[in-house]
Design a protein around this motif. Structure first.
Motif, mmCIF file in Angstrom:
data_model
loop_
_atom_site.group_PDB
_atom_site.id
_atom_site.type_symbol
_atom_site.label_atom_id
_atom_site.label_comp_id
_atom_site.label_asym_id
_atom_site.label_seq_id
_atom_site.Cartn_x
_atom_site.Cartn_y
_atom_site.Cartn_z
ATOM 1 N N LEU A 1 0.833 -1.208 0.000
ATOM 2 C CA LEU A 1 0.000 0.000 0.000
ATOM 3 C C LEU A 1 0.866 1.256 0.000
ATOM 4 C CD1 LEU A 1 -2.763 -1.031 2.562
ATOM 5 C CD2 LEU A 1 -3.061 -0.740 0.105
ATOM 6 N N SER A 2 1.900 1.269 0.833
ATOM 7 C CA SER A 2 2.783 2.433 0.895
ATOM 8 C C SER A 2 3.540 2.616 -0.412
ATOM 9 C CB SER A 2 3.778 2.285 2.053
ATOM 10 O OG SER A 2 3.115 2.280 3.298
ATOM 11 N N ASN B 1 -5.661 -1.333 4.961
ATOM 12 C CA ASN B 1 -5.812 0.097 4.694
ATOM 13 C C ASN B 1 -6.692 0.774 5.745
ATOM 14 O OD1 ASN B 1 -5.055 2.249 3.005
ATOM 15 N ND2 ASN B 1 -7.041 2.215 1.975
ATOM 16 N N GLU B 2 -7.666 0.059 6.229
ATOM 17 C CA GLU B 2 -8.541 0.611 7.268
ATOM 18 C C GLU B 2 -7.825 0.683 8.608
ATOM 19 O OE1 GLU B 2 -11.874 -1.987 7.161
ATOM 20 O OE2 GLU B 2 -12.751 -1.078 5.348
ATOM 21 N N ALA B 3 -6.983 -0.332 8.883
ATOM 22 C CA ALA B 3 -6.269 -0.372 10.161
ATOM 23 C C ALA B 3 -5.114 0.618 10.196
ATOM 24 C CB ALA B 3 -5.748 -1.781 10.424
ATOM 25 N N LEU B 4 -4.433 0.764 9.077
ATOM 26 C CA LEU B 4 -3.286 1.662 8.974
ATOM 27 C C LEU B 4 -3.531 2.592 7.796
ATOM 28 C CD1 LEU B 4 -0.442 -0.974 9.398
ATOM 29 C CD2 LEU B 4 -1.158 0.699 11.102
ATOM 30 N N PRO B 5 -4.329 3.599 7.966
ATOM 31 C CA PRO B 5 -4.756 4.401 6.816
ATOM 32 C C PRO B 5 -3.594 4.948 5.989
ATOM 33 C CG PRO B 5 -5.993 4.993 8.776
ATOM 34 C CD PRO B 5 -4.874 4.092 9.218
ATOM 35 N N ALA C 1 -8.201 -13.779 2.302
ATOM 36 C CA ALA C 1 -8.067 -14.204 3.696
ATOM 37 C C ALA C 1 -8.483 -13.046 4.586
ATOM 38 C CB ALA C 1 -6.630 -14.625 4.004
ATOM 39 N N SER C 2 -8.549 -13.309 5.871
ATOM 40 C CA SER C 2 -8.805 -12.246 6.833
ATOM 41 C C SER C 2 -7.498 -11.520 7.124
ATOM 42 C CB SER C 2 -9.373 -12.833 8.131
ATOM 43 O OG SER C 2 -10.553 -13.561 7.877
ATOM 44 N N TYR C 3 -7.603 -10.242 7.459
ATOM 45 C CA TYR C 3 -6.409 -9.487 7.823
ATOM 46 C C TYR C 3 -6.138 -9.669 9.304
ATOM 47 C CZ TYR C 3 -3.187 -5.598 8.540
ATOM 48 O OH TYR C 3 -2.098 -4.834 8.874
ATOM 49 N N THR C 4 -5.121 -10.446 9.620
ATOM 50 C CA THR C 4 -4.753 -10.741 11.008
ATOM 51 C C THR C 4 -3.254 -10.485 11.192
ATOM 52 O OG1 THR C 4 -4.401 -13.074 10.428
ATOM 53 C CG2 THR C 4 -6.576 -12.460 11.294
ATOM 54 N N PRO C 5 -2.847 -9.226 11.260
ATOM 55 C CA PRO C 5 -1.409 -8.921 11.336
ATOM 56 C C PRO C 5 -0.750 -9.561 12.544
ATOM 57 C CG PRO C 5 -2.751 -7.012 11.938
ATOM 58 C CD PRO C 5 -3.684 -8.024 11.364
ATOM 59 N N GLY C 6 0.422 -10.168 12.299
ATOM 60 C CA GLY C 6 1.175 -10.782 13.380
ATOM 61 C C GLY C 6 0.674 -12.131 13.811
ATOM 62 N N LYS C 7 -0.359 -12.650 13.128
ATOM 63 C CA LYS C 7 -0.939 -13.943 13.503
ATOM 64 C C LYS C 7 -1.027 -14.841 12.269
ATOM 65 C CE LYS C 7 -3.669 -11.844 17.215
ATOM 66 N NZ LYS C 7 -5.048 -11.593 17.739
ATOM 67 N N PHE D 1 6.694 -10.444 11.253
ATOM 68 C CA PHE D 1 5.420 -10.635 11.962
ATOM 69 C C PHE D 1 5.351 -9.794 13.235
ATOM 70 C CE2 PHE D 1 5.463 -15.072 9.975
ATOM 71 C CZ PHE D 1 4.511 -14.750 9.005
ATOM 72 N N ASP D 2 6.510 -9.569 13.867
ATOM 73 C CA ASP D 2 6.523 -8.879 15.154
ATOM 74 C C ASP D 2 6.111 -7.416 15.061
ATOM 75 O OD1 ASP D 2 8.924 -8.560 13.694
ATOM 76 O OD2 ASP D 2 9.969 -7.847 15.479
ATOM 77 N N ILE D 3 6.255 -6.799 13.877
ATOM 78 C CA ILE D 3 5.854 -5.393 13.748
ATOM 79 C C ILE D 3 4.685 -5.200 12.791
ATOM 80 C CG2 ILE D 3 8.157 -4.538 14.319
ATOM 81 C CD1 ILE D 3 8.459 -3.856 11.283
ATOM 82 N N ALA D 4 4.176 -6.290 12.231
ATOM 83 C CA ALA D 4 3.057 -6.174 11.292
ATOM 84 C C ALA D 4 1.856 -5.526 11.968
ATOM 85 C CB ALA D 4 2.673 -7.548 10.762
ATOM 86 N N GLY D 5 1.278 -4.572 11.283
ATOM 87 C CA GLY D 5 0.099 -3.896 11.798
ATOM 88 C C GLY D 5 0.378 -2.780 12.777
ATOM 89 N N THR D 6 1.643 -2.484 13.043
ATOM 90 C CA THR D 6 1.979 -1.435 13.999
ATOM 91 C C THR D 6 2.286 -0.098 13.326
ATOM 92 O OG1 THR D 6 4.362 -1.915 13.991
ATOM 93 C CG2 THR D 6 2.982 -3.185 15.515
ATOM 94 N N GLY D 7 2.419 -0.103 12.014
ATOM 95 C CA GLY D 7 2.777 1.117 11.298
ATOM 96 C C GLY D 7 4.262 1.397 11.271
ATOM 97 N N LYS D 8 5.074 0.453 11.752
ATOM 98 C CA LYS D 8 6.523 0.664 11.810
ATOM 99 C C LYS D 8 7.253 0.173 10.554
ATOM 100 C CE LYS D 8 6.726 0.166 16.867
ATOM 101 N NZ LYS D 8 7.282 -0.651 17.980
ATOM 102 N N ALA D 9 6.582 -0.553 9.684
ATOM 103 C CA ALA D 9 7.257 -1.152 8.527
ATOM 104 C C ALA D 9 7.760 -0.080 7.567
ATOM 105 C CB ALA D 9 6.300 -2.091 7.801
ATOM 106 N N ASP D 10 8.970 -0.293 7.060
ATOM 107 C CA ASP D 10 9.596 0.601 6.088
ATOM 108 C C ASP D 10 9.374 0.021 4.699
ATOM 109 O OD1 ASP D 10 11.424 1.959 4.374
ATOM 110 O OD2 ASP D 10 12.706 2.439 6.084
#
Length: 345
Positions: A34-35, A60-64, A94-100, A315-324
């Motif tokens: 997305l980024s 996109n909804e979780a991390l606009p 699939a379902s969006y389940t970051p880190g799982k 997986f440890d940072i998925a969904g946190t907005g920290k990914a580069d």
């Protein structure tokens, strides 16, 4: 048609859109895709994602990210849709389940990878950029390959050694001659034939895909100080030096063996276009230390173009907005550049 039955003759390279595989949806693949769209829209040739519409919408909804997601039914719709949003080819989801991570996500990752490659082989896309996968998760859903490189060789009808992994950044390219094997096995796997075979593939690919007319290949040593004339091992004298001489006799500009502790110094790096290394970490450590955020994994020797960011699922940072997203951006840019180079060749 089973993907394994598609021949290399179908792999026409053109200015068609790039196909992106979503990677493991529980990792950072969805958010860096997305980024990447947000950063690259209007700057590169169009691309589309294979599968995972609900995953990308959930991400996109979780991390606009300012990114509209557009469903497409055929790859041919991507060109027009790209100006308005990120095209996503409908299919597996699939379902969006970051880190799982789980089996549902692994099945999507495998489907997306296989169908993205199929799109290129069928002439519907000009290349594929693959988001990171989890090899252990893929194994749970029937993926029987050490990595994506070996899978790509298989579906293209090639032997595993005919597909060469290269790690490429803005100032450095490295190639591991042995990859996912134990360090204790490396000395027994290195041979003059292996070095010559893979060096020839690298030389041809740098000419065809990177526009380098006369590639310079540095060949690393295996032992400390390249063996110190046999004091610390004889592989340099017995295996590596004969391979280098054979390459030179074939018109390939190769030199070495260069000690591993000198090969990546500031003085040495401008002297070659790619460094061929004896084992995995010898090649990957310098790329990740020097150019981690822009490192790209490129598969050479294939009839198709394939790139990937040189990092894992995180997986440890998925969904946190920290990914580069810079490595994903670099992978998409490089795939497009390679496609254009093949058109000019």
């Amino acid at each position: 048609m089973p993907i394994s039955n598609i021949t290399k003759a179908n792999a026409a390279v053109s200015t068609l859109p790039l196909a992106l595989s979503i990677g493991d949806p529980a990792g950072i693949g969805p958010e860096v895709i997305l980024s990447a769209y947000h950063e690259l829209k209007g700057l590169v040739q169009p691309f589309f994602v294979v599968g995972g519409f609900d995953v990308l919408r959930g991400c996109n909804e979780a991390l606009p990210v300012p990114c509209k997601i557009i469903a497409i039914a055929e790859a041919s719709e991507a060109q027009e849709a790209f100006n308005d949003g990120l095209p996503v080819l409908l299919g597996a989801d699939a379902s969006y389940t970051p880190g799982k991570p789980g089996d549902e996500g692994a099945a999507l990752a495998l489907h997306s990878l296989a169908e993205a490659v199929r799109a290129v082989l069928l002439g519907k896309a000009s290349g594929v950029a693959t988001a990171p996968v989890s090899k252990s998760q893929l194994a749970k859903v029937g993926f029987d390959f050490p990595g994506q490189t070996e899978f790509l060789a298989s579906v293209c009808g090639l032997a595993p050694d005919d597909a060469v992994m290269m790690l490429a950044g803005p100032t450095l390219r490295t190639v591991p001659l042995t990859v996912h094997v134990a360090l204790s096995a490396v000395a027994g796997l290195i041979s003059p034939e292996l070095i010559q075979h893979k060096a020839a593939i690298v030389d041809a690919a740098l000419k065809r895909d990177f526009g380098i007319a006369s590639p310079r290949l540095a060949i690393s040593g295996l032992n400390p100080h390249s063996g110190e004339n046999g004091q610390f091992g004889d592989e340099e004298v017995r295996v590596i030096e004969p391979a280098i001489e054979a390459l030179k006799s074939k018109g390939i500009d190769a030199f070495g063996p260069v000690p591993g502790d000198a090969l990546f110094t500031k003085i040495m790096r401008p002297q070659y276009d790619a460094a061929l290394c004896m084992y995995h970490d010898q090649a990957l450590i310098p790329i990740k230390a020097l150019e981690f955020d822009q490192g790209v994994n490129v598969t050479l020797g294939l009839p198709i173009i394939r790139t990937s960011p040189d990092h894992g699922t995180a997986f440890d940072i998925a969904g946190t907005g920290k990914a580069d997203a810079n490595a994903m951006i670099a992978a998409i840019r490089m795939a497009g550049q390679m496609a254009r180079a093949r058109v000019r060749a």
